[in-house]
Design an enzyme around this catalytic site. Structure first.
Site, PDB file in Angstrom:
ATOM      1  N   THR A 188      -2.463  -7.693   4.093  1.00 46.10           N
ATOM      2  CA  THR A 188      -2.403  -8.645   2.983  1.00 46.10           C
ATOM      3  C   THR A 188      -2.080 -10.059   3.465  1.00 46.10           C
ATOM      4  O   THR A 188      -1.443 -10.232   4.511  1.00 46.10           O
ATOM      5  CB  THR A 188      -1.304  -8.192   1.996  1.00 46.10           C
ATOM      6  N   ASP A 189      -2.464 -11.055   2.656  1.00 48.82           N
ATOM      7  CA  ASP A 189      -2.099 -12.439   2.982  1.00 48.82           C
ATOM      8  C   ASP A 189      -0.603 -12.689   2.767  1.00 48.82           C
ATOM      9  O   ASP A 189      -0.066 -13.692   3.236  1.00 48.82           O
ATOM     10  CB  ASP A 189      -2.934 -13.432   2.165  1.00 48.82           C
ATOM     11  N   GLU A 190       0.081 -11.761   2.067  1.00 53.67           N
ATOM     12  CA  GLU A 190       1.504 -12.004   1.762  1.00 53.67           C
ATOM     13  C   GLU A 190       2.374 -12.019   3.014  1.00 53.67           C
ATOM     14  O   GLU A 190       3.495 -12.508   2.983  1.00 53.67           O
ATOM     15  CB  GLU A 190       2.031 -10.954   0.778  1.00 53.67           C
TER      16      GLU A 190
ATOM     17  N   LYS B 193       4.589  -4.674   5.159  1.00 47.57           N
ATOM     18  CA  LYS B 193       3.198  -4.834   5.625  1.00 47.57           C
ATOM     19  C   LYS B 193       3.183  -5.646   6.933  1.00 47.57           C
ATOM     20  O   LYS B 193       2.412  -5.339   7.844  1.00 47.57           O
ATOM     21  CB  LYS B 193       2.342  -5.549   4.560  1.00 47.57           C
TER      22      LYS B 193
HETATM   23  P1  NAD Z   1      -2.903   1.050  -4.640  1.00 42.98           P
HETATM   24  O1  NAD Z   1      -1.430   1.090  -4.876  1.00 42.98           O
HETATM   25  O2  NAD Z   1      -3.826   0.925  -5.790  1.00 42.98           O
HETATM   26  O3  NAD Z   1      -3.338   2.371  -3.841  1.00 42.98           O
HETATM   27  C1  NAD Z   1      -2.578   2.897  -2.786  1.00 42.98           C
HETATM   28  C2  NAD Z   1      -3.094   4.313  -2.510  1.00 42.98           C
HETATM   29  O4  NAD Z   1      -2.350   4.838  -1.409  1.00 42.98           O
HETATM   30  C3  NAD Z   1      -2.913   5.279  -3.686  1.00 42.98           C
HETATM   31  O5  NAD Z   1      -4.081   6.034  -3.887  1.00 42.98           O
HETATM   32  C4  NAD Z   1      -1.764   6.170  -3.240  1.00 42.98           C
HETATM   33  O6  NAD Z   1      -1.818   7.483  -3.775  1.00 42.98           O
HETATM   34  C5  NAD Z   1      -1.955   6.177  -1.727  1.00 42.98           C
HETATM   35  N1  NAD Z   1      -0.700   6.470  -1.021  1.00 42.98           N
HETATM   36  C6  NAD Z   1       0.511   5.890  -1.225  1.00 42.98           C
HETATM   37  N2  NAD Z   1       1.425   6.460  -0.410  1.00 42.98           N
HETATM   38  C7  NAD Z   1       0.767   7.388   0.331  1.00 42.98           C
HETATM   39  C8  NAD Z   1       1.178   8.291   1.356  1.00 42.98           C
HETATM   40  N3  NAD Z   1       2.450   8.362   1.758  1.00 42.98           N
HETATM   41  N4  NAD Z   1       0.250   9.092   1.917  1.00 42.98           N
HETATM   42  C9  NAD Z   1      -1.050   9.060   1.503  1.00 42.98           C
HETATM   43  N5  NAD Z   1      -1.484   8.238   0.524  1.00 42.98           N
HETATM   44  C10 NAD Z   1      -0.584   7.407  -0.050  1.00 42.98           C
HETATM   45  O7  NAD Z   1      -3.102  -0.108  -3.585  1.00 42.98           O
HETATM   46  P2  NAD Z   1      -4.294  -1.167  -3.446  1.00 42.98           P
HETATM   47  O8  NAD Z   1      -3.998  -2.333  -4.280  1.00 42.98           O
HETATM   48  O9  NAD Z   1      -5.581  -0.471  -3.560  1.00 42.98           O
HETATM   49  O10 NAD Z   1      -4.066  -1.627  -1.916  1.00 42.98           O
HETATM   50  C11 NAD Z   1      -4.635  -0.875  -0.855  1.00 42.98           C
HETATM   51  C12 NAD Z   1      -4.261  -1.542   0.465  1.00 42.98           C
HETATM   52  O11 NAD Z   1      -4.753  -2.866   0.493  1.00 42.98           O
HETATM   53  C13 NAD Z   1      -2.760  -1.640   0.711  1.00 42.98           C
HETATM   54  O12 NAD Z   1      -2.520  -1.391   2.078  1.00 42.98           O
HETATM   55  C14 NAD Z   1      -2.417  -3.075   0.338  1.00 42.98           C
HETATM   56  O13 NAD Z   1      -1.303  -3.528   1.084  1.00 42.98           O
HETATM   57  C15 NAD Z   1      -3.692  -3.784   0.750  1.00 42.98           C
HETATM   58  N6  NAD Z   1      -4.004  -5.027  -0.017  1.00 42.98           N
HETATM   59  C16 NAD Z   1      -3.998  -5.014  -1.391  1.00 42.98           C
HETATM   60  C17 NAD Z   1      -4.368  -6.171  -2.077  1.00 42.98           C
HETATM   61  C18 NAD Z   1      -4.433  -6.220  -3.587  1.00 42.98           C
HETATM   62  O14 NAD Z   1      -4.662  -7.285  -4.157  1.00 42.98           O
HETATM   63  N7  NAD Z   1      -4.260  -5.116  -4.291  1.00 42.98           N
HETATM   64  C19 NAD Z   1      -4.706  -7.330  -1.357  1.00 42.98           C
HETATM   65  C20 NAD Z   1      -4.665  -7.298   0.040  1.00 42.98           C
HETATM   66  C21 NAD Z   1      -4.332  -6.133   0.707  1.00 42.98           C
HETATM   67  O1  DAU Z   2      -1.971 -11.355  -2.101  1.00 45.90           O
HETATM   68  C1  DAU Z   2      -2.294 -10.010  -1.941  1.00 45.90           C
HETATM   69  C2  DAU Z   2      -1.336  -9.159  -2.741  1.00 45.90           C
HETATM   70  O2  DAU Z   2      -1.663  -9.352  -4.112  1.00 45.90           O
HETATM   71  C3  DAU Z   2      -1.388  -7.690  -2.368  1.00 45.90           C
HETATM   72  O3  DAU Z   2      -0.972  -7.521  -1.047  1.00 45.90           O
HETATM   73  C4  DAU Z   2      -0.487  -6.853  -3.301  1.00 45.90           C
HETATM   74  O4  DAU Z   2      -0.640  -5.476  -3.011  1.00 45.90           O
HETATM   75  C5  DAU Z   2      -0.904  -7.127  -4.733  1.00 45.90           C
HETATM   76  O5  DAU Z   2      -0.031  -6.447  -5.604  1.00 45.90           O
HETATM   77  C6  DAU Z   2      -0.890  -8.625  -5.032  1.00 45.90           C
HETATM   78  O6  DAU Z   2       0.467  -9.132  -5.055  1.00 45.90           O
HETATM   79  P1  DAU Z   2       0.963 -10.178  -6.168  1.00 45.90           P
HETATM   80  O7  DAU Z   2       2.428 -10.068  -6.283  1.00 45.90           O
HETATM   81  O8  DAU Z   2       0.382 -11.525  -5.935  1.00 45.90           O
HETATM   82  O9  DAU Z   2       0.191  -9.539  -7.469  1.00 45.90           O
HETATM   83  P2  DAU Z   2       0.673  -9.280  -8.959  1.00 45.90           P
HETATM   84  O10 DAU Z   2      -0.534  -8.858  -9.722  1.00 45.90           O
HETATM   85  O11 DAU Z   2       1.883  -8.410  -9.017  1.00 45.90           O
HETATM   86  O12 DAU Z   2       1.105 -10.720  -9.460  1.00 45.90           O
HETATM   87  C7  DAU Z   2       0.192 -11.810  -9.443  1.00 45.90           C
HETATM   88  C8  DAU Z   2       0.964 -13.053  -9.926  1.00 45.90           C
HETATM   89  O13 DAU Z   2       1.285 -12.865 -11.325  1.00 45.90           O
HETATM   90  C9  DAU Z   2       2.284 -13.255  -9.226  1.00 45.90           C
HETATM   91  O14 DAU Z   2       2.517 -14.653  -9.064  1.00 45.90           O
HETATM   92  C10 DAU Z   2       3.320 -12.669 -10.175  1.00 45.90           C
HETATM   93  C11 DAU Z   2       2.699 -12.923 -11.545  1.00 45.90           C
HETATM   94  N1  DAU Z   2       3.036 -11.897 -12.584  1.00 45.90           N
HETATM   95  C12 DAU Z   2       2.822 -10.584 -12.270  1.00 45.90           C
HETATM   96  C13 DAU Z   2       3.126  -9.589 -13.190  1.00 45.90           C
HETATM   97  C14 DAU Z   2       2.916  -8.133 -12.846  1.00 45.90           C
HETATM   98  C15 DAU Z   2       3.509 -12.274 -13.822  1.00 45.90           C
HETATM   99  O15 DAU Z   2       3.667 -13.483 -14.099  1.00 45.90           O
HETATM  100  N2  DAU Z   2       3.808 -11.297 -14.736  1.00 45.90           N
HETATM  101  C16 DAU Z   2       3.646  -9.973 -14.467  1.00 45.90           C
HETATM  102  O16 DAU Z   2       3.972  -9.134 -15.344  1.00 45.90           O
END
Ligand code: NAD
Ligand code: DAU
Length: 351
Positions: free
Chosen positions: A132-134, A161
């Site tokens: 992730t970019d975080e 991460k």
């Molecule tokens: P998600 O939470 O939707 O899915 C995570 C999946 O991992 C689920 O299916 C869960 O059952 C599985 N999992 C969790 N713990 C496990 C374990 N111990 N063993 C096997 N499986 C397990 O997550 P996502 O948003 O799809 O993110 C997927 C990946 O991409 C993560 O590594 C996250 O850090 C990265 N990522 C997410 C975002 C985003 O915006 N969502 C952005 C950048 C990177």
């Molecule tokens: O940048 C990549 C990341 O983006 C991934 O690595 C993470 O897995 C993914 O969850 C996401 O993280 P964020 O914290 O940026 O996403 P989230 O959707 O939780 O929140 C987006 C923005 O909205 C953040 O500034 C917090 C704000 N927010 C979020 C929630 C859930 C609110 O204002 N209210 C809310 O209820």
């Protein structure tokens, strides 16, 4: 060349799109999806590919080192695309330990197993770590995260991460394990669990529930359509250089409050409500602890060296996304029953 690829976390949001993409685009590959099916994992996300001959699902936990080793010995994977993780920042603030266990230790278990079966011949093998970019921390008003930006994580999620990224690089530097890492910005699209901003607010608008905007809503995120992330992962898997990192982003920054207002407008139109109706649901609530101010990705390296670019603009992507949630209200109802209600109360009732 035909390959057997293990995709971890393939029943989650991004993982399910990556599985679908690889199963459909690479019919000569065998795709194995390993997922523990936590609250975020859902096999309903994969109904359209579950009977494909080149796909199989295995339920299992990456934290179980003996199980993981046995799995790798039995299947002799050529590649791993590792997405399994605890992924929600707010949950990491409430319970950090689970994030250390799955995101750090789980990753190390996979690295050990890959090293164990590949160490005599790394040719054609690849460990692809999806990050992730975080990990880069928070930006001010100016600038972008590049692949050279120093790590500066602030939440337990991003710290876990960042740690997993360091382990992947350490296994490359110490043991020669062939790996790539990509660091992506915020994804949006179908099948995202409604704890994250966009599906949470779509669900709340449809149910006329308040929209809890943290702080003043001035934090900025860079949004990418999840299908374009899956396409980027394919490009990096096949064309990325071993040992390298690639940033993935949509060049699409939005202040939270502006994004929420656009979502309200789109939802009013789609639901046949009077314009301005959904905006009345916006409620400013207590800010997230350690809330990163701004993320913005510079994806020049991926675009110029590997030729990837996003396929849709944000207006199209958001429109498709809202349509999907409105056409799949049963999916939303299923995932928001049971445990979700408890999570929602704990997360929002004192804000
Ligand atoms: P998600 O939470 O939707 O899915 C995570 C999946 O991992 C689920 O299916 C869960 O059952 C599985 N999992 C969790 N713990 C496990 C374990 N111990 N063993 C096997 N499986 C397990 O997550 P996502 O948003 O799809 O993110 C997927 C990946 O991409 C993560 O590594 C996250 O850090 C990265 N990522 C997410 C975002 C985003 O915006 N969502 C952005 C950048 C990177
Ligand atoms: O940048 C990549 C990341 O983006 C991934 O690595 C993470 O897995 C993914 O969850 C996401 O993280 P964020 O914290 O940026 O996403 P989230 O959707 O939780 O929140 C987006 C923005 O909205 C953040 O500034 C917090 C704000 N927010 C979020 C929630 C859930 C609110 O204002 N209210 C809310 O209820």
């Amino acid at each position: 060349m035909a390959k057997h690829i293990l995709i971890t976390g393939g029943a989650g949001f991004i993982g399910s799109h990556v599985v679908r993409h690889f199963v459909n685009q690479h019919p000569d590959y065998q795709i194995t999806n390993l997922d523990k099916l936590t609250y975020a994992g859902n096999l309903e996300n994969l109904i359209d590919v579950e009977n494909h001959p080149n796909y199989q699902f295995i339920k299992g936990d990456i934290n179980d080192d003996r199980f993981i080793l046995k799995l790798f010995e039995e299947h002799q994977f050529d590649g791993v695309i590792h997405l399994a993780a605890e992924s929600h920042v707010d949950r990491s603030i409430a319970s950090p330990n689970e994030f250390v266990l799955t995101n750090v230790l789980g990753t190390v278990n996979l690295l050990n197993a890959a090293r164990h079966i590949w160490h005599e011949n790394y040719t054609g093998k690849l460990f692809y770590h999806v990050s992730t970019d975080e990990v880069y921390g928070s930006l001010g008003d100016e600038g972008y995260f590049t692949e050279e930006t120093c790590y500066d994580p602030h939440s337990p999620y991003s710290a876990s991460k960042a740690s997993s990224d360091h382990f992947v690089r350490a296994y490359h530097d110490t043991f020669g394990l062939p790996m790539v890492i990509s660091n992506c910005s915020n994804n949006y699209g179908s099948f995202q669990f409604p704890e994250k901003l966009i599906p949470l607010f779509i669900n709340n608008i449809r149910n006329n529930k308040s929209l809890p905007v943290y702080g003043k809503g001035e934090n900025v995120r860079d949004w990418l359509w999840v299908v374009d992330h899956a396409r980027a992962i394919d490009v990096i898997y096949h064309k990325g250089k071993i040992g390298e990192t690639y940033n993935v982003g949509g060049n699409n920054e939005w202040k939270n409050i502006d994004l929420v207002k656009v979502m309200c407008k789109v939802m009013d139109r789609k639901l046949g409500r009077r314009q301005g109706e959904s905006e009345k649901l916006i409620t400013f609530v207590k800010d997230r602890a350690g809330h990163d101010q701004r993320y913005a990705i510079d994806s020049t390296k991926l675009q110029e060296e590997l030729g990837w670019k996003p396929s849709v603009d944000f207006e199209q992507g958001l429109d498709k996304t809202v349509d999907w949630y409105l056409q799949n209200q049963e999916w939303l109802d299923n995932v928001t029953s049971g445990e979700y209600q408890k999570y929602y109360r704990q997360q929002y009732e004192d804000r």
